[in-house]
Design a protein around this motif. Sequence first.
Motif, mmCIF file in Angstrom:
data_model
loop_
_atom_site.group_PDB
_atom_site.id
_atom_site.type_symbol
_atom_site.label_atom_id
_atom_site.label_comp_id
_atom_site.label_asym_id
_atom_site.label_seq_id
_atom_site.Cartn_x
_atom_site.Cartn_y
_atom_site.Cartn_z
ATOM 1 N N ALA A 156 -34.930 -25.190 13.499
ATOM 2 C CA ALA A 156 -35.030 -26.486 12.838
ATOM 3 C C ALA A 156 -34.859 -26.271 11.344
ATOM 4 C CB ALA A 156 -36.378 -27.123 13.117
ATOM 5 N N TYR A 157 -34.185 -27.220 10.717
ATOM 6 C CA TYR A 157 -34.071 -27.173 9.271
ATOM 7 C C TYR A 157 -35.246 -27.928 8.670
ATOM 8 C CZ TYR A 157 -29.186 -25.786 9.887
ATOM 9 O OH TYR A 157 -28.041 -25.130 10.209
ATOM 10 N N THR A 158 -35.718 -27.461 7.559
ATOM 11 C CA THR A 158 -36.802 -28.152 6.871
ATOM 12 C C THR A 158 -36.272 -28.679 5.536
ATOM 13 O OG1 THR A 158 -38.332 -26.580 7.799
ATOM 14 C CG2 THR A 158 -39.161 -27.959 6.013
ATOM 15 N N ILE A 212 -25.608 -31.855 3.298
ATOM 16 C CA ILE A 212 -26.908 -31.203 3.431
ATOM 17 C C ILE A 212 -26.653 -29.738 3.079
ATOM 18 C CG2 ILE A 212 -28.740 -30.550 5.043
ATOM 19 C CD1 ILE A 212 -27.889 -33.079 6.653
ATOM 20 N N ILE A 213 -27.410 -29.224 2.131
ATOM 21 C CA ILE A 213 -27.073 -27.917 1.584
ATOM 22 C C ILE A 213 -28.191 -26.911 1.826
ATOM 23 C CG2 ILE A 213 -26.572 -26.691 -0.570
ATOM 24 C CD1 ILE A 213 -25.296 -29.411 -1.457
ATOM 25 N N CYS A 214 -27.773 -25.721 2.282
ATOM 26 C CA CYS A 214 -28.757 -24.652 2.490
ATOM 27 C C CYS A 214 -28.141 -23.347 2.001
ATOM 28 C CB CYS A 214 -29.124 -24.547 3.970
ATOM 29 S SG CYS A 214 -27.702 -24.194 5.001
ATOM 30 N N ASN A 215 -28.830 -22.244 2.162
ATOM 31 C CA ASN A 215 -28.217 -20.988 1.753
ATOM 32 C C ASN A 215 -27.318 -20.470 2.870
ATOM 33 O OD1 ASN A 215 -29.967 -19.990 3.591
ATOM 34 N ND2 ASN A 215 -31.287 -18.952 2.107
ATOM 35 N N HIS A 268 -35.633 -20.178 1.033
ATOM 36 C CA HIS A 268 -35.605 -19.363 2.239
ATOM 37 C C HIS A 268 -34.619 -19.942 3.223
ATOM 38 C CE1 HIS A 268 -39.068 -17.512 0.521
ATOM 39 N NE2 HIS A 268 -39.699 -18.691 0.449
ATOM 40 N N ASN A 269 -34.365 -19.146 4.258
ATOM 41 C CA ASN A 269 -33.473 -19.611 5.314
ATOM 42 C C ASN A 269 -34.031 -20.876 5.972
ATOM 43 O OD1 ASN A 269 -32.101 -17.385 4.641
ATOM 44 N ND2 ASN A 269 -32.170 -16.412 6.672
ATOM 45 N N PHE A 270 -33.113 -21.732 6.337
ATOM 46 C CA PHE A 270 -33.427 -22.994 7.030
ATOM 47 C C PHE A 270 -34.156 -24.012 6.176
ATOM 48 C CE2 PHE A 270 -32.963 -19.817 10.365
ATOM 49 C CZ PHE A 270 -31.824 -20.335 10.958
ATOM 50 N N GLU A 271 -34.194 -23.754 4.898
ATOM 51 C CA GLU A 271 -34.645 -24.796 3.980
ATOM 52 C C GLU A 271 -33.395 -25.511 3.476
ATOM 53 O OE1 GLU A 271 -38.770 -22.921 2.230
ATOM 54 O OE2 GLU A 271 -36.995 -22.914 0.961
ATOM 55 N N VAL A 272 -33.427 -26.812 3.450
ATOM 56 C CA VAL A 272 -32.233 -27.547 3.022
ATOM 57 C C VAL A 272 -32.563 -28.536 1.904
ATOM 58 C CG1 VAL A 272 -31.042 -27.406 5.241
ATOM 59 C CG2 VAL A 272 -32.516 -29.373 4.756
ATOM 60 N N VAL A 273 -31.521 -28.802 1.102
ATOM 61 C CA VAL A 273 -31.587 -29.867 0.110
ATOM 62 C C VAL A 273 -30.644 -30.953 0.613
ATOM 63 C CG1 VAL A 273 -30.892 -30.513 -2.226
ATOM 64 C CG2 VAL A 273 -32.204 -28.423 -1.832
ATOM 65 N N ASP A 317 -39.525 -33.250 6.058
ATOM 66 C CA ASP A 317 -38.984 -33.577 7.378
ATOM 67 C C ASP A 317 -38.286 -32.354 7.963
ATOM 68 O OD1 ASP A 317 -39.884 -36.059 6.948
ATOM 69 O OD2 ASP A 317 -37.916 -37.052 6.854
ATOM 70 N N THR A 318 -38.219 -32.312 9.281
ATOM 71 C CA THR A 318 -37.440 -31.251 9.931
ATOM 72 C C THR A 318 -36.440 -31.889 10.874
ATOM 73 O OG1 THR A 318 -39.021 -31.091 11.716
ATOM 74 C CG2 THR A 318 -39.324 -29.565 9.876
ATOM 75 N N PHE A 319 -35.337 -31.208 11.106
ATOM 76 C CA PHE A 319 -34.335 -31.719 12.071
ATOM 77 C C PHE A 319 -33.525 -30.570 12.632
ATOM 78 C CE2 PHE A 319 -32.400 -31.904 7.849
ATOM 79 C CZ PHE A 319 -31.195 -31.235 8.064
ATOM 80 N N PHE A 320 -32.849 -30.851 13.743
ATOM 81 C CA PHE A 320 -31.950 -29.862 14.344
ATOM 82 C C PHE A 320 -30.521 -30.227 14.007
ATOM 83 C CE2 PHE A 320 -35.637 -29.870 17.207
ATOM 84 C CZ PHE A 320 -35.973 -28.533 17.122
ATOM 85 N N GLY A 321 -29.702 -29.223 13.795
ATOM 86 C CA GLY A 321 -28.290 -29.478 13.522
ATOM 87 C C GLY A 321 -27.492 -29.458 14.804
ATOM 88 N N SER A 322 -26.308 -30.119 14.770
ATOM 89 C CA SER A 322 -25.377 -30.046 15.891
ATOM 90 C C SER A 322 -24.241 -29.145 15.467
ATOM 91 C CB SER A 322 -24.817 -31.427 16.228
ATOM 92 O OG SER A 322 -25.858 -32.355 16.308
ATOM 93 N N HIS A 323 -23.666 -28.432 16.426
ATOM 94 C CA HIS A 323 -22.634 -27.464 16.084
ATOM 95 C C HIS A 323 -21.343 -28.145 15.646
ATOM 96 C CE1 HIS A 323 -20.686 -23.656 15.928
ATOM 97 N NE2 HIS A 323 -19.691 -24.115 16.689
#
Lengths: 209, 442
Positions: free
Chosen positions: B173-175, B191-194, B134-139, B154-160
């Motif tokens: 937040a990314y999970t 860090i990889i997401c969709n 799903h969105n905001f899920e990361v590997v 874990d969850t975190f916020f990204g910086s632009h």
Amino acid sequence: MISTKDITFQYPKGELFHMPALFCTAGNVILITGNSGRGKTTYLHILAGLLRPKTGSIEIDSTDIVTLSERKNDSFRGKNIGIVFQKPHFIASLTILENLEMTSWLATGKKNSAIAKKLLCQLGLEDHASKLPSQLSVGQQQRVSIARALINEPKVLLADEPTSSLDDKNTETVIELLTTLSKEYKAALIIVTHDSRIKEKFHNQITMI
Amino acid sequence: MIAKLAWRNIWFKPLNTILSVILLMSSVAIITVLILLEKQFEEKFNSNIDGVDLVMGAQGSPLQLILSSVYQVDAPTGNISYDSAKVWMKSPFLEKAIPLAFGDNYRGYKILGTTPDYLEKYGAKISEGKLFEHNFEVVVGNDIAKKLSIRVGDTFFGSHGDAAEGEVHENEAYTVVGITEKTGKVVDNLIICNIPSVWQMHGSHEGHNHEEEVSQNPAHGEEGHIHDDHEHDHVAENPAHGEQGHIQHDHENDLTIDEPNMEITAVLLKFRNKMGIVTWPRIIAQNTKMQVASPAIEVNRLFKLFGIGIDALQYLAYGIMLISGISIFIALFNTLKERKFEFALLRVSGAGRFKLLLLVMIESLLLCVVGFLFGTILGRIALMLLSNSAEDDFKMSFNPYEFIWDKEGILFLLTIFVGIIAALIPAIKAYNLNISKTLANG
């Protein structure tokens, strides 16, 4: 025992030297004297096998060293001939004891530490065994030279002006040590010298003219 | 015994010895670093190219496009329209097309929107957790997980953007759902997401202009609050998307990959046959506003640029080695005079000519071996330091413990050869020494 016969020698393009015949048994002393330039040192080098004579023979314990190849000559010299030089030379990077051990190793392939230490004791140098040669006085260095010349218990002990750089007291000591130790180690002692302090003490003299 | 004497002799003149050893050490160290660097660099670059024939991206520097999309070291050239890219991605010439969308970073590590094909291309298996669905899920890449001690859940916020100091996207937040195995490739540091995650993050970012709303949400770290917020913004600013209703809890209303009018950064292309590789660059350039670049060609160009520097350094190192050879020669030759009595003495004591030759040779070779050993160690220390700074700047690390036996073996033989050449004349002089003359003049 060492005996020579009919030895002549010529430097390239130089004059021909006729070396006097010589015979010396174990424990005895022969002095070779004469003025400078008469070939005393040359004769000693011939006796040591460092120079090859033009003719003649040198028998050391029934081996004629003139006929030996250079390689065999080097090895024969290491085992059977001890040399004390005018000025004491050492391997500067090795200690006194290691210098003696090296001499022993080159001749026999073994480090004969026991004899080295015994000789240093006899020469009164046991405290200096681990010093570098440069840390010793000239008199002490010349005594170490005697120890080095004797370490392989040679048949012949050759000394080339061994006292020329020494004072009277050291000359006395060195001559004393040379004669007593060559007797003890059963070596024929041949001293090349023009030092009158030595000449007084010995009767067997060959004068080169 | 001869070796021992040689060892004692070289340390009897410590200054000469140290000079020779330092010179040798420097040249060996430089060459060792170059050998290791060149090999590992090429390996790293080439291993990342595997499976990428061409890269499609925005017009600009082709090298930049390759560096940014394949190696993740440079800034992207810009964005391309996903709709127009899709037209080409469906081409029957292609075996695989992997879209990439760059968005944010987390503490300097790029967050890359892509498809699971990307992980597959690099052979990065999930070692912990699962793949993003799903969105905001990361590997998370293996190296990052280790360095930042990130765990699944874990969850975190990204910086632009790509700077760690960039504006923080506090509304999403990314999970972390998975961690990859170590591959030794760029994936380890990504860090990889969709792709929809990247779109959605930036869609909401654009709408994020109600400061007071954010401040009214003290617990904005919690997903629920953020997404209420997000929904608001998004609906307000993007009525077209708003129709879908953005509620993340059930993932029903997330952006999907089929969203129209969206942008991506680049597409990695793998072709079925070589024809496409040759023809596509021209076709794309003529028909679209995009460009297609070949990683192999660009990387070759890069290596050529590096090559000049590497060659120059190599010549310098060989120059130093030559000087060290001369230094050994001078040291041996100078001491020959002082040591001729020693040599004569050794001969008198029963050593043959050959032993003297050997002695001088061994002295020189000992210097060379010592110099080589220290040089190899120094080179690896230098590479370690280099690796640390490259790690900070480019997320690229080198392995100082690798031994490249053939090249370093040749270097060792070369060092030995220098030692033999340097000792040749002094050794022959020792061999030919006239002992009688030496002693008579002493």
